[in-house]
Design a protein around this motif. Structure first.
Motif, short mmCIF file in Angstrom:
data_model
loop_
_atom_site.label_atom_id
_atom_site.label_comp_id
_atom_site.label_asym_id
_atom_site.label_seq_id
_atom_site.Cartn_x
_atom_site.Cartn_y
_atom_site.Cartn_z
N GLY A 37 0.78 -1.22 0.00
CA GLY A 37 0.00 0.00 0.00
C GLY A 37 0.82 1.27 0.00
O GLY A 37 0.34 2.33 0.45
N ALA A 165 -3.19 1.42 -4.02
CA ALA A 165 -3.67 1.39 -2.64
C ALA A 165 -3.33 2.71 -1.93
O ALA A 165 -4.21 3.44 -1.50
CB ALA A 165 -3.07 0.20 -1.90
N SER A 167 -2.16 3.40 1.01
CA SER A 167 -2.88 3.38 2.27
C SER A 167 -1.98 3.49 3.49
O SER A 167 -2.48 3.58 4.62
CB SER A 167 -3.71 2.09 2.37
#
Length: 249
Positions: A37, A165, A167
């Motif tokens: 991520g 992603a 994240s």
């Protein structure tokens, strides 16, 4: 170590997902291929930013772009990274710094057909010349360049489709790196092994892990631009592009 590509004809940004660090003597490469991520492509303000290089600098750019800036003031440095900025609506390259290969466009000499950066750029460019596919270009770089690996990440500018992603932070990525990373030994027939195993048996790898944990060594997606010094013109062009982007919000 990394490969990034922008296929202008398909308006497609692609990259591998590998992050890596090298022992001081260059005999071993620690790397993380897991899709944790922390991607090399970031979307912001109707533009796509494609990065390679120092992960700390890339993280600073991610945070800057997410902070809602009103101008280029306070932006991170570009020393230590390669950066390409593409306008999502048009697919036009509005800024490029530290890119390794730009394939020429016979119909429009001012705009290349594909742009590549990173250690696998030569394999990616050769593949793109044959297949005209940004995804295949990254996969070919993985086959030819032992420093490129992991998932092939992509962003389609026209549709907005992607598998990104983004994240976690760089600090979280480093934690995952030390937990899940692997080690390959250069010029050795020895198979890659878990980083934790190598660190328990090889003082050089243990030292590298300690330095990463203490913030004294950087995990990167290495490219030639990491050893370049941006000119004042490079800096001024970037400021002008960013000011234009943020003014249009």
């Amino acid at each position: 170590m990394t490969t990034t590509a922008f296929d202008l004809s398909a308006k497609l940004l692609t990259s591998d997902s590998r992050w890596s660090a090298c022992t001081d003597d260059g005999t071993a490469i620690a790397y993380l291929d897991d899709d944790v991520g922390f991607d090399k492509i970031e979307c912001a303000h109707g533009n796509a930013f494609l990065f390679a290089g120092n992960s700390q600098v890339i993280d600073a750019w991610k945070n800057f772009l997410r902070s809602g800036p009103l101008s280029a003031e306070g932006r991170p440095q570009i020393a230590g990274i390669a950066l390409l900025v593409a306008e999502m609506a048009s697919g036009a390259v509005i800024y490029a710094y530290g890119q390794d290969i730009a394939l020429p466009n016979a119909q429009n000499p001012t705009m290349p057909v594909a742009i590549f950066a990173g250690s696998g750029s030569i394999w990616a460019a050769h593949c793109w010349n044959v297949n005209r596919c940004g995804r295949k270009a990254i996969d070919s770089a993985k086959a030819g360049d032992k420093f490129t690996g992991g998932a092939t990440k992509f962003l389609e500018l026209d549709s907005g489709n992607h598998n990104l992603a983004n994240s976690i932070s760089v600090e979280q990525m480093k934690t995952e790196f030390l937990k899940k990373g692997m080690v390959m030994y250069i010029n050795s027939a020895q198979q890659p092994q878990p980083l934790t195993t190598a660190a328990a048996n090889d003082p050089k790898v243990k030292e590298l892990c300690d330095r990463i944990a203490q913030g004294q060594a950087t995990v990167s997606a290495p490219c030639d631009a990491m050893w370049m010094n941006p000119s004042q013109q490079d800096e001024d062009r970037l400021d002008a592009v960013l000011n234009q982007i943020f003014a249009a919000k």
